[in-house]
Design a protein around this motif. Structure first.
Motif, PDB file in Angstrom:
ATOM      1  N   GLY A 195     -63.350 -15.165  63.599  1.00  0.00           N
ATOM      2  CA  GLY A 195     -64.157 -14.110  64.222  1.00  0.00           C
ATOM      3  C   GLY A 195     -65.489 -14.659  64.697  1.00  0.00           C
ATOM      4  O   GLY A 195     -66.046 -15.574  64.113  1.00  0.00           O
ATOM      5  N   ILE A 196     -65.991 -14.081  65.803  1.00  0.00           N
ATOM      6  CA  ILE A 196     -67.350 -14.397  66.236  1.00  0.00           C
ATOM      7  C   ILE A 196     -68.252 -13.350  65.597  1.00  0.00           C
ATOM      8  O   ILE A 196     -68.021 -12.154  65.761  1.00  0.00           O
ATOM      9  N   LYS A 197     -69.233 -13.793  64.889  1.00  0.00           N
ATOM     10  CA  LYS A 197     -70.149 -12.803  64.323  1.00  0.00           C
ATOM     11  C   LYS A 197     -70.816 -12.054  65.455  1.00  0.00           C
ATOM     12  O   LYS A 197     -71.234 -12.634  66.442  1.00  0.00           O
ATOM     13  N   LYS A 198     -70.949 -10.737  65.274  1.00  0.00           N
ATOM     14  CA  LYS A 198     -71.458  -9.938  66.379  1.00  0.00           C
ATOM     15  C   LYS A 198     -72.833 -10.401  66.848  1.00  0.00           C
ATOM     16  O   LYS A 198     -73.084 -10.504  68.031  1.00  0.00           O
ATOM     17  N   GLY A 199     -73.713 -10.644  65.919  1.00  0.00           N
ATOM     18  CA  GLY A 199     -75.069 -11.057  66.288  1.00  0.00           C
ATOM     19  C   GLY A 199     -75.053 -12.305  67.151  1.00  0.00           C
ATOM     20  O   GLY A 199     -75.869 -12.468  68.060  1.00  0.00           O
ATOM     21  N   LEU A 229     -64.470 -10.060  67.224  1.00  0.00           N
ATOM     22  CA  LEU A 229     -65.792 -10.029  66.613  1.00  0.00           C
ATOM     23  C   LEU A 229     -65.692  -9.619  65.143  1.00  0.00           C
ATOM     24  O   LEU A 229     -64.945  -8.706  64.805  1.00  0.00           O
ATOM     25  N   THR A 230     -66.416 -10.292  64.310  1.00  0.00           N
ATOM     26  CA  THR A 230     -66.446  -9.931  62.896  1.00  0.00           C
ATOM     27  C   THR A 230     -67.175  -8.605  62.745  1.00  0.00           C
ATOM     28  O   THR A 230     -68.283  -8.458  63.233  1.00  0.00           O
ATOM     29  N   PRO A 231     -66.544  -7.603  62.099  1.00  0.00           N
ATOM     30  CA  PRO A 231     -67.228  -6.311  61.990  1.00  0.00           C
ATOM     31  C   PRO A 231     -68.492  -6.414  61.147  1.00  0.00           C
ATOM     32  O   PRO A 231     -68.602  -7.270  60.280  1.00  0.00           O
TER      33      PRO A 231
END
Lengths: 330, 330
Positions: B189-193, A228-230
């Motif tokens: 990365g997967i964006k957290k949102g 996940l991107t921080p």
């Protein structure tokens, strides 16, 4: 609990006592904030404004975790560690369900047996005022009063229910999610919303037979978070293990909180988060008031309900529904 | 683009043409929705209300992905597949930046070369009206008009920026996140949102030399998602691979959308999501109007700005700031 005094309120004197770190005065001031009486509310506003220049100096940490994860023992152990380091520690809570249940979290001081006996600790249960917005607003102002009273660490506990985690994240500098090692191979799921909020995941009960299991869980959570991107370009949320019973890992856990502050202060992110939080608090309070207007009149409330139903059932478009409600307020 | 006719608007006749599936009439009706003229807005509201009984029959799919992920080629390929299956496909977009950039997504129909030539497809670029709230509101109503015109699949594209993904998720039944296999070992990365919103992650460019890499990426995303508690108890978001160029995996990708509908319809979740979305749209529109009032008068706007600054800088408490703004509206 200290009921507001029957005597006319001497605000400058109360403010002075809070500033001097008088715990009874602090408790009385928070009770004033929590009161629903209009004159108390006006006094509370003036008091917080009066003390505002003395606020902002604490480090504010939100702590969440499901029931059974050991939140109280963690806060007890962490609080004792922080006091040993020379800090004054305030513990607050946001639990919108406490009005219903009669105070499910922090209602019972015996849950933090050692901390509640400490002169350098101040523990206050969640305000029990119904809506999340109301509870959160009162806890935010209680936090400011604790800062004015010289507490330099504020821990805000929440139960892992719905929007209460967002509310606590929105009032703190660092949001800590407590987890347990899974039973066997099975990991406890991380709630999706939580991943977005957490600045650190800490796995409790890393003691005795559980150590290997806790390390395994940490590795898996770490791998998941890594993808996940921080939220912040300056902080990759770490996954740590600790034991609230033995105290192992508590110092390292707190070091991460301090590291986060160091890493985000230099680029201005730490202060920016607080500034944004303050402005967001203001807008949230405005919206809550605006919605309260819609609920205060029974006739208006009934019309809002019927409009909502018509929109939900697809009989009326959202735009026309919005028109109808706007007319009620005009 | 079709400008609203200079002739007085004949709403019943326009509604009839939209119902008959007349594409030119549909385009004209959407232009009416997008117009800022007060009389057009009143007509648009009446038109959507008139057509409301014919809406709701399409399956609504939101599609997000970073630039370069192949959103246009994916929608082109998926749209052609859906048309071959006998569907009529509408493609809309939410891109709040399009006002600034002159229409960055879907502005250029050549991006979906085959689909834009199909009589059973209807492609409409993002409305370019400034705020996200405004853009989203217009796209939601355009979606309803497409449904009234007989389109049974509506794809709503968005760029992966800020709140636009939430807006699109809030207007669709299924939210699809497109990703690329990482270069080498490194995963995108997967964006957290996004994790919170996605009903499926689909990895594009699983073709030629990329297949192994795409499968590896899928496995890692799957492991990461597995640790997260799904939003719905009836649906664990899958991770699939496909190629928009060769078409491999497109049928399976769509099957997952249908599986989701089946899995969530029986327990009532599918309908509940739409009902909640409709009520939320209404409240969002109300809030947007309320905030617009604060912006419409330059003197009020200046006072709001100065109050926000005072609250951000810690000179005024959020509660007193809220008082000050509430007075402006009284």
């Amino acid at each position: 609990m200290n009921a507001p005094s029957k005597k006319p309120l001497d605000l400058p004197s109360l403010a002075g006592e809070v500033r001097a770190g008088n715990r009874a005065a602090l408790a009385r001031a928070i009770t004033l904030i929590e009161s629903r009486r209009a004159d108390h509310q006006a006094s509370a506003r003036a008091l917080v404004q009066e003390l505002l220049p003395q606020t902002g100096r604490a480090i504010r940490v939100g702590i969440t975790g499901s029931p059974g994860v050991g939140k109280s023992t963690t806060i007890d152990e962490l609080g004792m560690y922080l006091i040993a380091q020379g800090n004054k520690v305030a513990v607050l809570a946001v639990d919108p369900s406490s009005a219903r249940t009669g105070g499910s979290i922090l209602g019972d001081k015996t849950r933090m047996a050692r901390l509640s006996a400490e002169p350098d600790a101040f523990i206050r249960p969640s305000p029990s005022s119904g809506t999340l917005g109301g509870v959160a607003a009162k806890t935010r102002e209680a936090m400011l009063l604790c800062e004015a009273a010289g507490f330099d660490v504020v821990l805000v506990e929440t139960v892992g229910i719905g929007q209460s985690e967002t509310a606590v994240c929105d009032m703190t500098d660092f949001f800590l999610a407590l987890m347990l090692p899974g039973a066997g191979d099975e990991l406890q799921g991380i709630k999706k919303g939580l991943v977005e909020l957490a600045d650190m995941i800490a796995i409790n009960k890393a003691d005795g037979d559980n150590i290997a299991r806790a390390n395994l869980a940490a590795g898996e959570y770490r791998a998941a978070l890594h993808i996940l991107t921080p939220r912040s370009p300056h902080w990759q949320p770490p996954v740590v293990t600790y034991s609230a019973i033995t105290g192992t890992g508590i110092a390292e856990l707190w070091q991460s909180v301090l590291d986060h502050r160091t890493a985000t202060t230099a680029p201005g992110e730490f202060d920016a988060r607080r500034r944004e939080q303050q402005v967001k608090w203001m807008w949230t309070m405005l919206e809550d008031r605006w919605k309260a207007r819609l609920k205060s009149d029974p006739a208006i409330r009934a019309k809002v309900k019927s409009t909502e139903a018509a929109v939900a059932e697809g009989r009326v478009t959202p735009a026309i529904g919005a028109d109808q409600i706007a007319e009620l307020l005009a």
